[in-house]
Scaffold this active site. Structure first.
Site, short mmCIF file in Angstrom:
data_model
loop_
_atom_site.label_atom_id
_atom_site.label_comp_id
_atom_site.label_asym_id
_atom_site.label_seq_id
_atom_site.Cartn_x
_atom_site.Cartn_y
_atom_site.Cartn_z
N LEU A 68 16.11 -33.83 -26.77
CA LEU A 68 15.81 -33.07 -25.62
C LEU A 68 17.05 -32.67 -24.98
CD1 LEU A 68 12.82 -34.96 -24.10
CD2 LEU A 68 12.66 -33.13 -25.80
N ASP A 69 17.08 -31.22 -24.61
CA ASP A 69 18.35 -30.77 -23.87
C ASP A 69 18.29 -31.72 -22.45
OD1 ASP A 69 18.36 -28.72 -25.41
OD2 ASP A 69 17.24 -27.24 -24.24
N ALA A 70 19.74 -31.92 -22.19
CA ALA A 70 19.91 -32.70 -20.86
C ALA A 70 18.92 -32.28 -19.80
CB ALA A 70 21.52 -32.67 -20.40
#
Length: 309
Positions: free
Chosen positions: A139-141
């Protein structure tokens, strides 16, 4: 160790600026190409040249490429706010908070899911590159929600295969600007790195096949809450596809979101949350589902959107 590349200027680049030619030949951004030229790492027929100099076909280029940056290893330390939703001998499922990357990458100095698990004493699979052992998806940060990490080697192999073969059900909720038309649809558009080289991704001809299904759950005055199912798992896929529809995620400034709307709803990152993840358990073969509630910042923004509608 630096890498020196020598090659002639192709006929098709006759008359191009040197920085543009280097950018085209090596896939760098124009800015990166100019930096190499200014640093004296580009020679034309054995002599240094200016970034705006025009090149001629057949001229001999010597380009000294810097060594690739090394990826840092995970720092084993607990991550505040990262909850364990489930754990057994094969997998650990986490509820990833904002500001946490899946694993270390070049340029990221913040906390990671992998480092948080190791720091809290959890065992993870040793399969995969050392800096992302056990990581089977990301998942993106600044995207929150459900994420699974493999603990056993057999689970790593099974889950990597499941994600590759698209047998995993990945569900997200996104608050996007405006009202998609139609209210339910599919975006089937290839994604690759943005030509600017600035870290963004974009719908690009010849990119990797990418498919996103969306359905409007609730419509507000200035935004819509979407339920999104991913067939593929490209970097920034939902964010890129929603921006391509001209309905970027609220708060997603990287992809053209309206800062005024984000401020009004109190959003400081993209409104995007991985609400559920379903897959065949690699140990038992049972179909399992794990879910995550909206974190406080996204829930508050949703309440504001309802209040003003």
């Amino acid at each position: 160790m630096s890498d020196v590349r020598s090659l002639p200027v192709p006929d098709g680049l006759e008359g191009e600026r040197l920085d543009a030619a280097i950018s085209r030949l090596f896939g760098f951004s124009r800015t990166r190409a100019a930096e190499l030229i200014v640093a004296g790492d580009v020679l034309v027929d054995g002599s240094s040249a200016g970034k705006s100099d025009r090149v001629r076909a057949g001229a001999w280029l010597e380009v000294t490429l810097p060594p690739p940056p090394t990826t840092p290893m995970p720092v084993a330390e607990p991550v505040p706010g990262m909850k364990i939703l489930h754990e057994d001998d094969d997998i650990v499922v986490v509820d990833k908070p904002i500001g946490v990357a899946a694993h270390p990458t070049v340029g990221w100095t913040g906390p990671t899911v992998l480092g948080g698990l190791l720091g809290a004493g959890h065992r993870v699979s040793t399969s995969g590159a050392a800096e992302r052992q056990g990581i089977v998806h990301r998942l993106d940060a600044n995207t929150t929600g459900v994420m699974v990490v493999a603990k056993s080697e057999s689970a790593y192999s099974a889950l990597k295969r499941a994600f590759k073969e698209r047998t995993v059900d990945k569900r997200y909720h996104a608050l996007v600007q405006g009202h998609p038309d139609p209210l339910r649809g599919t975006v089937d558009a290839p994604i690759d790195r943005h030509p600017s080289g600035d870290g963004r991704f974009a719908v690009v001809a010849g990119g990797k096949p990418s498919v996103t299904h969306y359905d409007t759950v609730e419509a507000f005055r200035a935004a819509s809450l979407l339920d999104i199912k991913l067939e593929t798992g490209r970097t920034h896929q939902i964010r890129v596809h929603m921006a391509a529809l001209r309905h970027p995620c609220v708060g997603d400034m990287l992809y053209g979101a309206d800062p005024t709307l984000a401020a009004r709803l109190g959003v400081s990152r993209q409104w995007l949350h991985a609400v559920s993840l379903s897959f065949e358990h690699p140990g038992t073969g049972e179909w399992v589902t794990f879910t995550s509630d909206y974190p406080a910042d996204l829930a508050a923004a949703l309440d504001r959107a309802r209040d003003e509608s």
